[in-house]
Design an enzyme around this catalytic site. Structure first.
Site, PDB file in Angstrom:
ATOM      1  N   LYS A  75      -3.440   2.232  -4.455  1.00 19.94           N
ATOM      2  CA  LYS A  75      -2.262   1.385  -4.643  1.00 19.94           C
ATOM      3  C   LYS A  75      -2.692  -0.061  -4.861  1.00 19.94           C
ATOM      4  O   LYS A  75      -3.690  -0.519  -4.286  1.00 19.94           O
ATOM      5  CB  LYS A  75      -1.381   1.516  -3.383  1.00 19.94           C
ATOM      6  CG  LYS A  75      -0.022   0.840  -3.430  1.00 19.94           C
ATOM      7  CD  LYS A  75       0.727   1.172  -2.141  1.00 19.94           C
ATOM      8  CE  LYS A  75       2.121   0.582  -2.093  1.00 19.94           C
ATOM      9  NZ  LYS A  75       2.836   0.995  -0.860  1.00 19.94           N
ATOM     10  N   SER A 109       7.393   2.679  -1.476  1.00 23.21           N
ATOM     11  CA  SER A 109       6.874   1.671  -2.386  1.00 23.21           C
ATOM     12  C   SER A 109       5.642   2.134  -3.169  1.00 23.21           C
ATOM     13  O   SER A 109       5.240   1.489  -4.134  1.00 23.21           O
ATOM     14  CB  SER A 109       6.532   0.398  -1.605  1.00 23.21           C
ATOM     15  OG  SER A 109       5.472   0.641  -0.671  1.00 23.21           O
ATOM     16  N   SER A 127       6.755   4.860   2.734  1.00 28.79           N
ATOM     17  CA  SER A 127       6.313   4.547   1.373  1.00 28.79           C
ATOM     18  C   SER A 127       5.280   5.488   0.788  1.00 28.79           C
ATOM     19  O   SER A 127       5.010   5.439  -0.410  1.00 28.79           O
ATOM     20  CB  SER A 127       5.776   3.111   1.312  1.00 28.79           C
ATOM     21  OG  SER A 127       6.833   2.193   1.443  1.00 28.79           O
TER      22      SER A 127
END
Length: 431
Positions: free
Chosen positions: A61, A137, A161
């Site tokens: 990420k 997210s 997330s």
């Protein structure tokens, strides 16, 4: 057996063909990935292995430091930040384990929202249908695994997330107990709640990545029997407004687990959830701690470049007095202990990861009230694990037109046990 380099080139070719419209990845490391793949292939020819992640194609990420470049965390205001001087600790550990890091995946700005949209770097379309939201997210992480452009993706999970995009994209997502995996070099949202976890196509890969990141032995999960397993069903608040197809799939999964010999019992936790909501009424822990991270630019006036879905909650949380934050943290500690006592009667908790399948990106953009309601529902079940300091995993439920997840929650620190249970449930559902 196909070489790592050959597998990598297939993926790089896919990414090159869509480079003009790339939304899943924000960075690609083709040269470094090719070198890592070649090194892994050379080790295999020599009969040497660095472990189960050796030669695995992996993405991280865009909030993990990679030496030599800024960590943007999905935001334009960090695009010109100083370059990281070293890899995040988990990135370094993954490299040492032989993982081939192909790139950084897209995310919601500052990891703050659950829909998965990003006004700056575009919104990755869901792996099953690009018109649907990916969940956030860790949006790009879920899509990358779901579409097969990375075999494992590493995300972060503060309120769900990792598990939300795992559920909506039909993959496995694991949230470890907080602070089990070191946060060094990860852009923060909430020091109390942040966890780093993997998304993959199976529990085995998640377990291997988790062990490497935690600095543990990534040996195989030891089998266990589901016979006699005590499964608590947290009926009540977390089942409200659940779509019929999710309810039906969840019931079918629990039925199969029960037929395998598990003991399924009701586990009432509505009172503890209500108490946690009361404790965080002035401000959520994530928003208050996030406001501290971003206090300087928030106090100076939010830059117009920041997503208003991020600036709004953070600005409101910045006004919450320190005394209220301290009381919230103290009360949360008491409720964590109360939940631990409640969970002594069972081995795992089961509930739907989220109460819905993915809605459309267009619907979320067109109706702000619907977006807010959807975000609340997406976070409702997953955040229980973060708020009460538990570990949790989302497994794809079979026979669904669009994906949704079965979430298993384990007690604090019982991560490896939860992964063992999850591997057995995964095999059962695949049968």
């Amino acid at each position: 057996m196909q070489s790592v380099r050959d597998r990598l080139e297939i993926i790089l070719s896919r990414l090159a063909n869509r480079a003009a419209d790339e939304k899943v990845y924000t960075k690609r490391y083709a040269g470094a990935a090719r070198a890592a793949a070649d090194a892994s292939d050379a080790r295999r020819k020599a009969g040497v292995s660095l472990g189960p992640l050796d030669g695995t194609i992996l993405s991280v990420k865009d909030l993990f430091d990679v030496a030599g470049e800024p960590t943007t965390a999905g935001s334009l205001i960090l695009a010109t930040a100083p370059a990281a001087t070293r890899d995040a600790m988990i990135v370094a550990r993954l490299r040492q384990a032989g993982a081939v890091i192909i790139g950084k995946t897209n995310m919601t700005e500052f990891a703050f929202t659950a829909i998965g949209d990003n006004p700056h770097y575009s919104t990755p379309g869901n792996a099953k249908d690009a018109s649907l939201i990916p969940g956030g997210s860790s949006s790009g992480a879920g899509v990358a695994v779901g579409e097969g452009t990375s075999e494992i993706s590493i995300g972060s999970d503060t309120g769900g997330s990792v598990r939300i995009p795992a559920s909506l994209n039909g993959v496995v997502g694991f949230k470890p107990t907080a602070r089990r995996v070191p946060l060094g070099g990860a852009y923060p949202l909430s020091a109390t709640l942040d966890s780093i976890g993997p998304l993959a196509c199976n529990v085995t890969d998640c377990a291997a990545a988790d062990a490497v990141m935690a600095g543990e032995d990534p040996g195989p999960l030891q089998p266990l029997s589901l016979a006699g397993l005590r499964v608590g069903i947290a009926r009540g608040i977390v089942f409200g407004e659940t779509q019929a197809e999710v309810t039906a799939a969840f019931g079918a999964c629990i039925g199969r687990i029960e037929r395998a010999g598990a003991r399924v019992v009701d586990l009432p936790i509505d009172d503890l959830i209500a108490e946690m909501r009361l404790a965080t009424k002035r401000g959520t822990i994530a928003s208050m701690e996030g406001a501290e991270v971003h206090a300087d630019w928030l106090a100076a006036g939010a830059p117009v470049l920041v997503d208003p879905h991020v600036t709004g909650p953070l600005s409101r949380a910045l006004a919450v007095p320190a005394s209220a934050y301290i009381r919230t943290i103290r009360r949360r500690g008491e409720l964590v202990l109360a939940m631990a006592q409640r969970l002594e009667a069972i081995d795992v908790v089961a509930l739907p990861t989220v109460p819905m399948v993915a809605p459309t990106i267009a619907a979320m953009a067109a109706d702000e009230a619907l977006r807010d309601k959807t975000e609340g529902l997406l976070l409702r079940n997953t955040q229980v694990a973060n708020q009460f300091d538990l570990c949790a995993i989302s497994l794809p439920m079979p026979d669904m037109a669009l994906p949704a997840g079965l979430m298993l929650m384990g007690r604090h620190g019982e991560d490896r046990y939860l992964l063992r249970v999850a591997a057995e449930v995964e095999a059962l559902l695949a049968g």
